[in-house]
Enzyme design. Structure first.
Site: not given
Ligand code: 13P
Length: 256
Positions: A9, A11, A95, A97, A167, A173, A213, A235
């Protein structure tokens, strides 16, 4: 046997040129990978370029969001059909976010998941608790209610095309990963909820990714847990080498 699925992802990262560079680098190592399903989810603006770049590979394309209606006066939105036109196979819905910054509720996530399925697009439905909810002992209740709400009235047959991503919000993150035991516990819970909602067969067949993460150093341990069927990577998906290493870890788990 559930085939592991590792999805990146991206983002709101990567312009078109950067997206092409990243996908070309991923292609070098993973173009013909079949043991693990590999998915990249670039931003909307880079979908076409990435779609063209991976057209001759086993890598699949996913989008990060969509609207539940087919068309109409929804300024700024994109429908499932529009994503299919770009040869997307997957779409991330709900998600954390989007739940947090765009106030998406389980009901909205449910509409999106159903609209995706109706258009032959496989939804990756995200669920997960916040740190506050975990610390106050509400993880089970929160995740159960998100699964029930987000997947309401999705039949057994459709469920075969759907992916769930667990998640934990506190792990996204932050560099703080859930321990393999913490993640496994929630994945098993999700499967139990699915068994009650539908039946054991469906629950056993649905793939549940872990996200938060995940990186090359912790992927193998997480992916070797019985109910963890892949990863949704943020990330670490922005660098080809770390994304490729996570896919390799998934492959090794399959082959072990
Ligand atoms: P990170 O791997 O950056 O923690 O993000 C996870 C995520 O939100 C994937 O959708």
């Amino acid at each position: 046997m559930r085939k592991p699925i590792v999805a990146g992802n991206w983002k709101m990262n990567k312009n078109i040129a950067e997206a092409i560079d990243l996908v070309e680098a991923i292609k070098c190592d993973l173009a013909q990978t079949r043991e693990v399903e590999v998915v990249v989810c670039p931003p909307f603006t880079a979908l076409k370029a990435c779609s063209d770049a991976i057209s001759d590979t086993e890598i699949r394309l996913g989008a990060q969001n969509m609207h539940w209606e087919k068309n109409g006066a929804y300024t700024g939105e994109i429908s499932a059909e529009m994503l299919r036109e770009l040869f997307c196979h997957y779409v991330i819905v709900g998600h954390s976010e989007r739940r947090e910054y765009f106030k998406e509720t389980d009901e909205i996530v449910n509409r999106k998941a159903k609209a995706a399925l109706a258009a032959n697009l496989r939804p990756i439905v995200c669920v997960g608790e916040t740190l506050e909810q975990r610390e106050s002992g509400q993880t089970e209740e929160v995740v159960t209610s998100q699964v029930k709400g987000s997947l309401a009235d999705i039949g057994a047959e459709s469920m075969k095309s759907l992916i769930i991503a667990y998640e934990p919000v506190w792990a996204i993150g932050t560099g703080k990963t859930a321990t393999p035991e913490q993640a496994q516990e929630v994945h098993a819970l999700i499967r139990k909820v699915l068994a009650k909602m539908l039946n054991q067969d469906v629950a056993d067949g649905v793939r549940i990714q872990y996200g938060g993460s995940m990186k090359p150093s912790n992927a193998a341990e997480l992916l070797s847990k019985p109910d963890i069927d892949g990863g949704l990577i943020g990330g670490a998906a922005l660098e080809a080498s770390s994304f490729v290493d996570i896919v390799r870890a998934a492959k090794e788990v399959v082959e072990a």
